[in-house]
Design a protein around this motif. Sequence first.
Motif, PDB file in Angstrom:
ATOM      1  N   UNK A 125       0.821  -1.206   0.000  1.00  0.00           N
ATOM      2  CA  UNK A 125       0.000   0.000   0.000  1.00  0.00           C
ATOM      3  C   UNK A 125       0.864   1.270   0.000  1.00  0.00           C
ATOM      4  N   UNK A 126       1.982   1.223   0.687  1.00  0.00           N
ATOM      5  CA  UNK A 126       2.878   2.380   0.684  1.00  0.00           C
ATOM      6  C   UNK A 126       3.451   2.624  -0.708  1.00  0.00           C
ATOM      7  N   UNK A 127       3.801   1.566  -1.433  1.00  0.00           N
ATOM      8  CA  UNK A 127       4.300   1.726  -2.801  1.00  0.00           C
ATOM      9  C   UNK A 127       3.213   2.270  -3.726  1.00  0.00           C
ATOM     10  N   UNK A 128       1.985   1.849  -3.533  1.00  0.00           N
ATOM     11  CA  UNK A 128       0.883   2.373  -4.345  1.00  0.00           C
ATOM     12  C   UNK A 128       0.691   3.873  -4.085  1.00  0.00           C
ATOM     13  N   UNK A 129       0.844   4.281  -2.847  1.00  0.00           N
ATOM     14  CA  UNK A 129       0.706   5.702  -2.529  1.00  0.00           C
ATOM     15  C   UNK A 129       1.808   6.542  -3.163  1.00  0.00           C
ATOM     16  N   UNK A 130       3.049   6.042  -3.171  1.00  0.00           N
ATOM     17  CA  UNK A 130       4.136   6.781  -3.815  1.00  0.00           C
ATOM     18  C   UNK A 130       3.927   6.863  -5.321  1.00  0.00           C
ATOM     19  N   UNK A 131       3.397   5.802  -5.933  1.00  0.00           N
ATOM     20  CA  UNK A 131       3.140   5.833  -7.369  1.00  0.00           C
ATOM     21  C   UNK A 131       1.983   6.750  -7.745  1.00  0.00           C
ATOM     22  N   UNK A 132       1.035   6.972  -6.812  1.00  0.00           N
ATOM     23  CA  UNK A 132      -0.120   7.822  -7.109  1.00  0.00           C
ATOM     24  C   UNK A 132       0.165   9.301  -6.904  1.00  0.00           C
ATOM     25  N   UNK A 191      -8.424   6.079  -0.347  1.00  0.00           N
ATOM     26  CA  UNK A 191      -7.150   6.796  -0.457  1.00  0.00           C
ATOM     27  C   UNK A 191      -7.329   8.206   0.090  1.00  0.00           C
ATOM     28  N   UNK A 192      -6.371   8.645   0.893  1.00  0.00           N
ATOM     29  CA  UNK A 192      -6.387   9.985   1.484  1.00  0.00           C
ATOM     30  C   UNK A 192      -5.300  10.813   0.808  1.00  0.00           C
ATOM     31  N   UNK A 193      -5.703  11.945   0.219  1.00  0.00           N
ATOM     32  CA  UNK A 193      -4.776  12.848  -0.468  1.00  0.00           C
ATOM     33  C   UNK A 193      -4.520  14.060   0.441  1.00  0.00           C
ATOM     34  N   UNK A 194      -3.230  14.280   0.806  1.00  0.00           N
ATOM     35  CA  UNK A 194      -2.846  15.377   1.686  1.00  0.00           C
ATOM     36  C   UNK A 194      -2.304  16.528   0.831  1.00  0.00           C
ATOM     37  N   UNK A 195      -2.709  17.753   1.167  1.00  0.00           N
ATOM     38  CA  UNK A 195      -2.226  18.931   0.441  1.00  0.00           C
ATOM     39  C   UNK A 195      -2.123  20.090   1.437  1.00  0.00           C
ATOM     40  N   UNK A 196      -1.287  21.059   1.070  1.00  0.00           N
ATOM     41  CA  UNK A 196      -1.081  22.268   1.874  1.00  0.00           C
ATOM     42  C   UNK A 196      -1.532  23.469   1.066  1.00  0.00           C
ATOM     43  N   UNK A 197      -2.258  24.347   1.712  1.00  0.00           N
ATOM     44  CA  UNK A 197      -2.764  25.550   1.055  1.00  0.00           C
ATOM     45  C   UNK A 197      -2.953  26.640   2.094  1.00  0.00           C
ATOM     46  N   UNK A 222     -14.313  19.163  -8.112  1.00  0.00           N
ATOM     47  CA  UNK A 222     -14.035  18.609  -9.435  1.00  0.00           C
ATOM     48  C   UNK A 222     -12.767  17.755  -9.423  1.00  0.00           C
ATOM     49  N   UNK A 223     -11.807  18.153  -8.600  1.00  0.00           N
ATOM     50  CA  UNK A 223     -10.570  17.357  -8.511  1.00  0.00           C
ATOM     51  C   UNK A 223     -10.845  15.984  -7.916  1.00  0.00           C
ATOM     52  N   UNK A 224     -11.761  15.875  -6.945  1.00  0.00           N
ATOM     53  CA  UNK A 224     -12.084  14.586  -6.335  1.00  0.00           C
ATOM     54  C   UNK A 224     -12.694  13.647  -7.373  1.00  0.00           C
ATOM     55  N   UNK A 225     -13.536  14.171  -8.242  1.00  0.00           N
ATOM     56  CA  UNK A 225     -14.144  13.322  -9.270  1.00  0.00           C
ATOM     57  C   UNK A 225     -13.078  12.775 -10.225  1.00  0.00           C
ATOM     58  N   UNK A 226     -12.153  13.651 -10.605  1.00  0.00           N
ATOM     59  CA  UNK A 226     -11.116  13.195 -11.535  1.00  0.00           C
ATOM     60  C   UNK A 226     -10.218  12.142 -10.883  1.00  0.00           C
ATOM     61  N   UNK A 227      -9.874  12.315  -9.622  1.00  0.00           N
ATOM     62  CA  UNK A 227      -9.016  11.338  -8.946  1.00  0.00           C
ATOM     63  C   UNK A 227      -9.748  10.021  -8.711  1.00  0.00           C
ATOM     64  N   UNK A 252      -8.082   6.528  -9.844  1.00  0.00           N
ATOM     65  CA  UNK A 252      -7.613   5.504  -8.909  1.00  0.00           C
ATOM     66  C   UNK A 252      -8.638   4.396  -8.651  1.00  0.00           C
ATOM     67  N   UNK A 253      -9.864   4.621  -8.965  1.00  0.00           N
ATOM     68  CA  UNK A 253     -10.937   3.643  -8.775  1.00  0.00           C
ATOM     69  C   UNK A 253     -11.151   3.289  -7.299  1.00  0.00           C
ATOM     70  N   UNK A 254     -10.949   4.259  -6.435  1.00  0.00           N
ATOM     71  CA  UNK A 254     -11.214   4.111  -5.004  1.00  0.00           C
ATOM     72  C   UNK A 254     -11.862   5.386  -4.508  1.00  0.00           C
ATOM     73  N   UNK A 255     -12.361   5.343  -3.269  1.00  0.00           N
ATOM     74  CA  UNK A 255     -12.907   6.545  -2.671  1.00  0.00           C
ATOM     75  C   UNK A 255     -11.764   7.498  -2.295  1.00  0.00           C
TER      76      UNK A 255
END
Length: 481
Positions: free
Chosen positions: A83-90, A119-125, A133-138, A142-145
Amino acid sequence: MPTVIPVKFAFVARDLWFDPVQTGAQEADHVICQTERGLEVGLATADAREVTPEELSSKVGRSQLRDVVRVATEDDLVRADELAQRGEAALPTFRRHVTSSGLEMKPVGVEYLFEGDKAVCYFAAEDRVDFRQLVRELSREFHVRIDMRQIGVREEAAIVGGYGHCGQELCCRRFNMSFDPVSIRMAKEQDLPLNSTKISGACGRLMCCLRYEFEAYRDFKGRAPKRNAVIDTPLGKGKIIEYNTPKEQICLRLENGKQVRVPLADMTASEAAHKKSEELGCACRPDTVTRGVLERLESPDVQMALAELDRKNGVVPAEAPDAADIFVEPKRKRRRPSNGGPSSTEKSARGAGSSASEDAATHHRRRKRRPGEGGDPARPSTSVPSDQVPSAAPTRRRRHHQTADGAAGEGREPREPRRDGTRRTRRPGDKGGQGQPHVQPPRDAQQPDGDADKPRRRRRRGGHGKGGNGGAAPEGGSGSS
């Protein structure tokens, strides 16, 4: 009292408490925990311990204390690595979609939960961002929530990691599990330059380490005299120009310009300082440095100043040790006889008078080596009996070889003086004197009539080197030396 165990997760800056629930989890064990997002894999940073309800409420708050499901097995660890490798590839895909959508956010990482369906996507803003719209594209990619999580710059530095100005790994990455507020007043209290590039960390905010020594600096300045205060010393008035908080020392500048560092614990307060503190109702600060404090300092300038002060006051210093104990008379070197000088055996055979004359001649000028006195093995050696040695000092001889018969050299006849008083000299180009010899007129004929009484000065002719063909030959022979 409840029992808790702290667990550290990869994308969380601080430890979280969980209930071990008879799992036997210990420090450095990987455990599977039930969180509000689902199952996650974490690392136990300490052993299970009991805490008070007040500590539990301050740490957990209103949320419920969740349980540890089990200690991770080998299969759980293998799945966690996948799972860690999948996260780095995504992560590159996440960045590409953020760039194409034109949103002002900085992708930090992608984490897949242990169940693999989220999948949890972390970002700084800096501000809030509309990422629907970005959530729909991801999700289509990735075919996951997809769960979007905004974090601060300090948490970003803790997750990414790095090195600070000190050369060590970032404190928030190693051990700092809480982000306490840091103010610019802490930098002023520690006398640091108010330069943003020097007091800011990798996250762009004030460094967390400014809090570490803030209390020590504030306590020291509360006990020490104020900066630029005047201190009484035996050497005159002194002005405080600098603090050394780690060593608890104060730097004083005296009237003569010298700087002295004095420990704060050795300073004393005068009666005036005690009276002033009672009137103002504040802490009493020292304002005097005694002579004993200065004498304990390892400073040559201070010791010389104290000695000068004693001389002015008429205090006699202690007597210095005897000079005979310090300075030692050097030993005289014995003069060795030269190679051509007489040996000790010959001196004893000649007698007292002959020894005195020989020593005087040897010390005055070094005598030339004789053919029979050792040295050059190529020269013929002739032994002279001790009874034929003259008692007077030997005269200086010319530099030409003589044999035992008195001849000038092998195959040569002794030179006879000319009857007319002239002498033959060698000139350049006469082939070593084989041609007609050059006859030099007598000295009376060389000088004019008016200069007959003046002494004649010898002049060098030809080359100036020794043994050259152009130089004048020594009187009495033309042999080489």
